[in-house]
Write a protein that holds these residues in place. Sequence first.
Motif, PDB file in Angstrom:
ATOM      1  N   ASN A 262      18.464  52.081 -11.399  1.00  0.00           N
ATOM      2  CA  ASN A 262      18.139  52.484 -12.884  1.00  0.00           C
ATOM      3  C   ASN A 262      19.094  52.735 -13.683  1.00  0.00           C
ATOM      4  N   LEU A 263      19.433  52.116 -15.027  1.00  0.00           N
ATOM      5  CA  LEU A 263      20.592  52.701 -15.465  1.00  0.00           C
ATOM      6  C   LEU A 263      20.224  52.732 -17.051  1.00  0.00           C
ATOM      7  N   VAL A 264      20.483  53.859 -17.740  1.00  0.00           N
ATOM      8  CA  VAL A 264      20.202  54.087 -19.121  1.00  0.00           C
ATOM      9  C   VAL A 264      21.627  54.212 -19.946  1.00  0.00           C
ATOM     10  N   LEU A 265      21.608  53.493 -21.170  1.00  0.00           N
ATOM     11  CA  LEU A 265      22.927  53.760 -21.953  1.00  0.00           C
ATOM     12  C   LEU A 265      22.600  54.786 -23.140  1.00  0.00           C
ATOM     13  N   ALA A 266      23.502  55.480 -23.569  1.00  0.00           N
ATOM     14  CA  ALA A 266      23.217  56.359 -24.448  1.00  0.00           C
ATOM     15  C   ALA A 266      24.373  56.705 -25.394  1.00  0.00           C
ATOM     16  N   GLY A 267      24.187  57.173 -26.564  1.00  0.00           N
ATOM     17  CA  GLY A 267      25.593  57.490 -27.653  1.00  0.00           C
ATOM     18  C   GLY A 267      25.764  56.199 -28.533  1.00  0.00           C
ATOM     19  N   GLY A 268      26.431  56.666 -29.549  1.00  0.00           N
ATOM     20  CA  GLY A 268      26.957  55.737 -30.468  1.00  0.00           C
ATOM     21  C   GLY A 268      27.601  54.432 -29.986  1.00  0.00           C
ATOM     22  N   VAL A 269      28.563  54.577 -28.896  1.00  0.00           N
ATOM     23  CA  VAL A 269      29.010  53.253 -28.483  1.00  0.00           C
ATOM     24  C   VAL A 269      28.208  52.363 -27.618  1.00  0.00           C
ATOM     25  N   SER A 270      27.005  52.787 -27.447  1.00  0.00           N
ATOM     26  CA  SER A 270      25.780  52.108 -26.851  1.00  0.00           C
ATOM     27  C   SER A 270      25.388  51.052 -27.791  1.00  0.00           C
ATOM     28  N   ALA A 271      25.704  51.185 -28.888  1.00  0.00           N
ATOM     29  CA  ALA A 271      25.278  49.863 -29.899  1.00  0.00           C
ATOM     30  C   ALA A 271      26.219  48.935 -29.974  1.00  0.00           C
ATOM     31  N   ASN A 272      27.419  49.222 -28.961  1.00  0.00           N
ATOM     32  CA  ASN A 272      28.494  47.973 -29.001  1.00  0.00           C
ATOM     33  C   ASN A 272      28.024  46.540 -28.474  1.00  0.00           C
ATOM     34  N   SER A 273      27.959  45.594 -29.286  1.00  0.00           N
ATOM     35  CA  SER A 273      27.405  44.052 -28.981  1.00  0.00           C
ATOM     36  C   SER A 273      27.918  43.888 -27.599  1.00  0.00           C
ATOM     37  N   LEU A 274      29.351  43.736 -27.319  1.00  0.00           N
ATOM     38  CA  LEU A 274      29.666  43.415 -25.936  1.00  0.00           C
ATOM     39  C   LEU A 274      29.157  44.276 -24.778  1.00  0.00           C
TER      40      LEU A 274
END
Length: 330
Positions: A262-274
């Motif tokens: 299981n992986l979670v992304l978090a923080g402002g850069v997790s908005a990055n499209s690529l």
Amino acid sequence: MSAVILAFDTSCDDTSCAILGSNVQSNVVISQNIIHEQYGGIMPEMAARTHFENIDKATQLAFEQANCCIKDITHIAVTIGPGLLPSLLVGVSFAKGLVYRYNLPLIPINHIEGHIFASFIEKDIEFPFIVLIVSGAHTHLYLVEGIGRYTLLGKTLDDAVGEAYDKVARILGLGYPGGPIIDKLSKNGKADSFKIPKGLSKKNTLNFSFSGVKTYVKNLVEKSPTLSKTFVCDVAASFQRSCVEILCEKTIMALKKYNINNLVLAGGVSANSLLREKMSELSQHLGFKLLLPPLSLCTDNALMIAKAASFKINAKFDLNSIDANPSLTL
Ligand code: KG4
Ligand code: ZN
């Protein structure tokens, strides 16, 4: 009676107030980007003064959006760190004022814990999971085995990836914050135009390094006779690819090393499209579950603070020992 949490986040340059209950929800973020844009970064004293001017308005709007009033609130939550001390102090003092006035319990929240649980507002994921926290101050990989059970697996040894985006944007003469601007310009550039190095790539470590990437871009710009639109877009795309590739490489290394699915992304850069696109591809290809925060909850907001607080409503905290701590760790 079910909990209705009023939460504040003033850790950096966004003044945010949110309300979270089973039947009510609001999330107000008053951005200061226009103020800090002219300096290419955040001016801490100015950020604090602007929080002070905006926090009351953010609170009123949060109540209007949620269509409720202070009598409906059962708990108050506030970010106590990490962040900029003058900014944090505004939120903590304001929250404490309400706590004394209305005799409500106060739940202190670590800003990073807020980011971790931002995705949980829409969907749950099972423990254990690995979280990649990527923001203006963090590039950290944690193993999360439960609420409050966090093990640091790797982190940046110098700049955070969001900081690298902001600094590269400044070098290229773009605005602030740099992340969304570079992300957009990248779409018109060729990512193989420049071979931008990837810090600590192929090394047997889960740590990151982004200062070399920034220096590389600085040298490219100094050598270039003009900053043409094509040049800027090509540098943006090459830089973005280098950052995203190394974030993916280290994250996959962590999932494999700790045998986590299981992986979670978090923080402002997790908005990055690529980053979102590449991680989604990897999740399908390698078969791990991926939880991406909704775009509106990637960057700083108080709803994620309310969500983190919702796991702690039965814990007891000593009001006198709750204070802002700019270098708070998880
Ligand atoms: O989590 P956040 O709002 O604040 C901190 O806690 O630092 O993250 C802000 C960072 C900034 O460095 C900003 O440039 C970056 O997130 N960011 C992005 C994108 N949107 C925001 N970076 C890359 N791509 C984006 N789309
Ligand atoms: Zn943040």
